[in-house]
Design an enzyme around this catalytic site. Structure first.
Site, PDB file in Angstrom:
ATOM      1  N   HIS A  20     -23.333 -10.570 -31.021  1.00 11.43           N
ATOM      2  CA  HIS A  20     -24.530  -9.763 -30.751  1.00 11.43           C
ATOM      3  C   HIS A  20     -24.237  -8.279 -30.517  1.00 11.43           C
ATOM      4  O   HIS A  20     -24.884  -7.624 -29.699  1.00 11.43           O
ATOM      5  CB  HIS A  20     -25.290 -10.336 -29.552  1.00 11.43           C
ATOM      6  CG  HIS A  20     -25.993 -11.623 -29.835  1.00 11.43           C
ATOM      7  ND1 HIS A  20     -26.517 -11.951 -31.067  1.00 11.43           N
ATOM      8  CD2 HIS A  20     -26.267 -12.692 -29.023  1.00 11.43           C
ATOM      9  CE1 HIS A  20     -27.086 -13.142 -31.009  1.00 11.43           C
ATOM     10  NE2 HIS A  20     -26.944 -13.619 -29.786  1.00 11.43           N
TER      11      HIS A  20
ATOM     12  N   HIS B 157     -34.567 -11.873 -30.053  1.00 13.94           N
ATOM     13  CA  HIS B 157     -33.918 -12.999 -29.393  1.00 13.94           C
ATOM     14  C   HIS B 157     -34.794 -13.606 -28.286  1.00 13.94           C
ATOM     15  O   HIS B 157     -34.291 -14.078 -27.273  1.00 13.94           O
ATOM     16  CB  HIS B 157     -32.571 -12.548 -28.810  1.00 13.94           C
ATOM     17  CG  HIS B 157     -31.568 -13.653 -28.643  1.00 13.94           C
ATOM     18  ND1 HIS B 157     -31.713 -14.675 -27.721  1.00 13.94           N
ATOM     19  CD2 HIS B 157     -30.404 -13.905 -29.286  1.00 13.94           C
ATOM     20  CE1 HIS B 157     -30.680 -15.481 -27.793  1.00 13.94           C
ATOM     21  NE2 HIS B 157     -29.863 -15.051 -28.733  1.00 13.94           N
TER      22      HIS B 157
ATOM     23  N   GLU C 256     -34.432 -17.016 -34.296  1.00 15.02           N
ATOM     24  CA  GLU C 256     -33.923 -15.666 -34.537  1.00 15.02           C
ATOM     25  C   GLU C 256     -33.829 -15.421 -36.038  1.00 15.02           C
ATOM     26  O   GLU C 256     -32.897 -15.875 -36.694  1.00 15.02           O
ATOM     27  CB  GLU C 256     -32.550 -15.503 -33.893  1.00 15.02           C
ATOM     28  CG  GLU C 256     -32.507 -15.878 -32.414  1.00 15.02           C
ATOM     29  CD  GLU C 256     -31.087 -16.171 -31.953  1.00 15.02           C
ATOM     30  OE1 GLU C 256     -30.182 -15.350 -32.230  1.00 15.02           O
ATOM     31  OE2 GLU C 256     -30.879 -17.234 -31.343  1.00 15.02           O
TER      32      GLU C 256
END
Length: 337
Positions: free
Chosen positions: A102, A173, A302
Site C-alpha cells: 500500500h 480501501h 478494492e
C-alpha cells in the site's frame, strides 16, 4: 455553504480537516488525512455503511486502512523490487520486512491531503507523492474526487500524473458493513470474475491465474460470504480478475445483507477487485456507534490494477508515464429493499 471543520492534528502538527457532503440519499464525512471516507450513511438505514472511528487520534494508531486511499501503489509488490526502463528499484519493505504494501509506511493513506474543491455533494482532494519517497521514482500527483449523486451512488475518481515513469495504482480501501451487525458474514456476495491471481505464503502473486470454477472462490452467482472448503472457513483476501486492461465502467460486484435488505453494487473501470473479508481485524478501541471491530466486521471491494503488476508481463499495465493521466473510476451504488 459547505464548510470544513478541524478534526484533529497529525504527529507532525498538521491540521486534519473533515467535511460533510450529501446527495442521492447518502451522507458522507471525508477527512484530509489519507483522503479517508470517515463515515457514510444511507437515508432510511440507521447504522453506518462503513467501518471507522469517531475521533481522529484512533486512525493513526488503530486503523487498518479504514476508508483510506493507498498509494502510490495499492496492494503488494513482491520483495519491494521492480525494474523499469532498464533500471532496478528497491522500495521500502513495510510488511513484515519482506513485502511492500500500500505504498509504504508513510504512503498516501497515512498522509494529509489538501482540499482543492468543495461543494454540497462532492469534495476534491489532492496530494503530491515526492520523488524518492519509499523508493518510488518521480513526483506523482494524485487527485481524489468523491461525489454523491443519483439514487444512492458514491462515485470515486482517482486521477494520477507523474514527471518520471513510475508504477502507480490507487484504490479505495473502505470496509463495508450493510447491516451494522457484529460481522458481515450474513451478507451475500457476487463478483463477475472467472479467475483469481494465485499467491504465495506472503500473499504475493506468483504470476499464475487460477480458474474459480468448482472452487470456493467461484462468486459468479450470488451466494453467502461465509464459505467453507474441506470443513474449514475460507479466508478471502484475493484479487479477482475482471479483465486484462482498463475498460469502460461496468458492473462487477454485488453485495447484500440478508438482514437489512441493503445492497451495494460496484461499477468500475478497473481490471481487478481485491475482495477482503476482514478476517484479520481485531481493533482494540470501539468504532462507530461503539462497535467492536473483530474478525469479519467489514469487507473490502478494492477496485484496482492487479497486485504486483509491475513484475508480471501478463498482468495489466501498471506504469504511469509523463504526459499521461491514470484515471480510475468506481461507483458504489447503495439501495434498500
Amino acid at each position: 455553504m459547505v464548510e470544513r471543520e478541524v478534526f484533529g492534528t497529525t504527529a507532525k502538527g498538521e491540521t486534519v480537516y473533515r467535511v460533510r457532503i450529501s446527495g442521492g440519499g447518502l451522507t458522507a464525512h471525508v477527512m484530509t488525512w489519507g483522503a479517508v471516507i470517515q463515515d457514510l450513511r444511507l437515508a432510511g438505514h440507521q447504522p453506518p455503511l462503513v467501518l471507522g472511528f469517531d475521533a481522529f487520534d484512533d486512525y493513526p494508531k488503530y486503523s487498518s486502512y479504514f476508508g483510506a486511499t493507498p498509494g502510490r501503489c495499492a496492494n503488494r509488490i513482491t520483495e519491494g523490487r521492480f525494474e523499469l526502463d532498464g533500471k532496478a528499484y528497491q522500495l521500502e519493505l513495510n510488511e513484515k520486512g519482506v513485502t511492500h504494501l500500500h505504498g509504504g509506511s508513510d504512503g498516501m493513506a497515512k498522509r494529509n491531503w489538501e482540499i482543492v474543491d468543495l461543494a454540497d455533494d462532492r469534495v476534491v482532494l489532492q496530494i503530491v507523492d515526492p520523488d524518492g519517497r519509499a523508493g518510488y521514482p518521480g513526483n506523482c500527483t494524485v487527485t481524489a474526487t468523491y461525489h454523491l449523486h443519483g439514487e444512492g451512488v458514491l462515485t470515486v475518481l482517482y486521477e494520477s500524473s507523474t514527471d518520471q515513469p513510475t508504477p502507480c495504482n490507487i484504490c479505495q480501501h473502505t470496509y463495508f458493513n450493510l447491516d451494522g451487525r457484529e460481522t458481515a458474514l450474513g451478507h451475500d456476495i457476487m463478483i463477475a470474475a472467472d479467475e483469481i491471481t494465485a499467491v504465495d505464503d506472503r500473499q504475493c502473486p506468483t504470476g499464475t491465474l487460477l480458474p474459480v470454477a468448482s472452487t470456493a472462490f467461484d462468486l459468479r452467482e450470488m451466494g453467502p460470504m461465509d464459505r467453507e472448503e474441506n470443513g474449514a472457513r475460507v479466508l478471502l483476501d484475493h484479487n479477482f480478475c475482471l479483465s486484462t486492461e482498463r475498460v469502460e465502467k461496468r458492473s462487477v460486484a454485488l453485495a447484500r445483507s440478508t438482514y437489512s435488505g441493503v445492497s451495494l453494487e460496484v461499477r468500475t473501470t478497473e481490471p481487478g477487485v481485491q475482495f477482503y473479508s476482514g478476517y484479520k481485524l481485531d481493533v482494540k478501541v470501539p468504532g462507530h456507534d461503539g462497535r467492536h471491530y473483530g474478525a469479519f466486521a467489514g469487507f473490502c471491494l478494492e477496485t484496482q490494477i492487479w497486485p504486483d503488476a509491475i513484475n508480471h508481463a501478463n498482468f495489466p499495465e501498471a506504469v504511469l508515464r509523463p504526459g499521461d493521466v491514470l484515471r480510475q473510476e468506481t461507483d458504489y451504488c447503495f439501495s434498500k429493499s
